[in-house]
Design an enzyme around this catalytic site. Structure first.
Site, PDB file in Angstrom:
ATOM      1  N   GLU A  80       0.837  -1.204   0.000  1.00 55.39           N
ATOM      2  CA  GLU A  80       0.000   0.000   0.000  1.00 55.39           C
ATOM      3  C   GLU A  80       0.877   1.262   0.000  1.00 55.39           C
ATOM      4  OE1 GLU A  80      -0.158  -2.648   1.963  1.00 55.39           O
ATOM      5  OE2 GLU A  80      -2.192  -3.067   2.657  1.00 55.39           O
ATOM      6  N   CYS A 120      -0.146   1.024   7.294  1.00 56.91           N
ATOM      7  CA  CYS A 120      -0.681   1.319   5.952  1.00 56.91           C
ATOM      8  C   CYS A 120      -2.019   2.034   6.038  1.00 56.91           C
ATOM      9  CB  CYS A 120      -0.803   0.034   5.137  1.00 56.91           C
ATOM     10  SG  CYS A 120       0.786  -0.680   4.697  1.00 56.91           S
TER      11      CYS A 120
HETATM   12  N1  LIG Z   1      -1.472  -5.080   4.169  1.00 58.69           N
HETATM   13  C1  LIG Z   1      -0.174  -5.432   4.250  1.00 58.69           C
HETATM   14  N2  LIG Z   1       0.233  -6.100   5.318  1.00 58.69           N
HETATM   15  C2  LIG Z   1       1.541  -6.432   5.357  1.00 58.69           C
HETATM   16  N3  LIG Z   1       2.224  -7.117   6.303  1.00 58.69           N
HETATM   17  C3  LIG Z   1       3.499  -7.229   5.878  1.00 58.69           C
HETATM   18  N4  LIG Z   1       3.653  -6.626   4.683  1.00 58.69           N
HETATM   19  C4  LIG Z   1       2.447  -6.124   4.338  1.00 58.69           C
HETATM   20  C5  LIG Z   1       1.974  -5.403   3.197  1.00 58.69           C
HETATM   21  O1  LIG Z   1       2.700  -5.087   2.240  1.00 58.69           O
HETATM   22  N5  LIG Z   1       0.646  -5.090   3.213  1.00 58.69           N
END
Ligand SMILES: Nc1nc2[nH]cnc2c(=O)[nH]1
Length: 155
Positions: A54, A85
């Protein structure tokens, strides 16, 4: 959001996740006014632990579409945004997020996660607006993460 084809955009995110099958977190940003894809991103945490799918999509969006009205954007992601995120999605002013796999599923299948739902992050940000929709192409997305976890358990 009802005018948008969620499955179509999520299918694009699923296809993008093939770039990083070992960490299949990928995101697609769609302009709900035109239906156009305005940015894409994928997990690059091998280069930087905070470089989630994201975050990559938001960084590309900011670089390629400066000044866009982000409230009309929808971010599709193969997995529910983690608190970092979801915070970035709020700070970017993105109007809605649609995800496939839930944090609950990731945690249950051995993925290291901060167990706070995206909706909870939004709820804890009073006065901020971001619609959260989960479970789109959930079975396909779950399969991506199950396959990756089986290939490399204990992540
Ligand atoms: N949503 C999301 N959770 C994660 N957990 C570890 N990496 C990510 C990622 O790129 N996106």
């Amino acid at each position: 959001m009802s005018d948008l084809d969620h499955e179509r955009s999520m299918r694009r995110a699923v296809a993008l996740a093939a770039r990083v099958p070992e960490r299949p977190f990928a995101a697609v940003v769609v302009d709900r006014a035109s239906g156009a894809v305005v940015a894409e991103g994928w997990n690059r945490s091998d280069e930087n632990p905070t470089w989630h799918g994201e975050i990559d999509a938001i960084n590309r969006l900011v670089a390629s579409e400066p000044g866009i009205d982000s409230s009309r954007l929808v971010l599709y992601t193969t997995a529910e945004p983690c608190p970092m995120c979801q915070g970035a999605i709020l700070w970017a002013g993105i109007g809605a997020v649609v995800f496939g796999t839930s944090i609950r599923f990731l945690t249950a299948t051995g993925w290291r996660q901060i167990d706070i739902a995206a909706e909870e992050v939004v709820r804890r940000a009073p006065g901020w607006r971001c619609e959260v929709v989960g479970g789109v192409l959930e079975a396909e997305c779950n399969e991506l993460f199950l396959t990756a976890a089986r290939a490399a358990p204990g992540r």
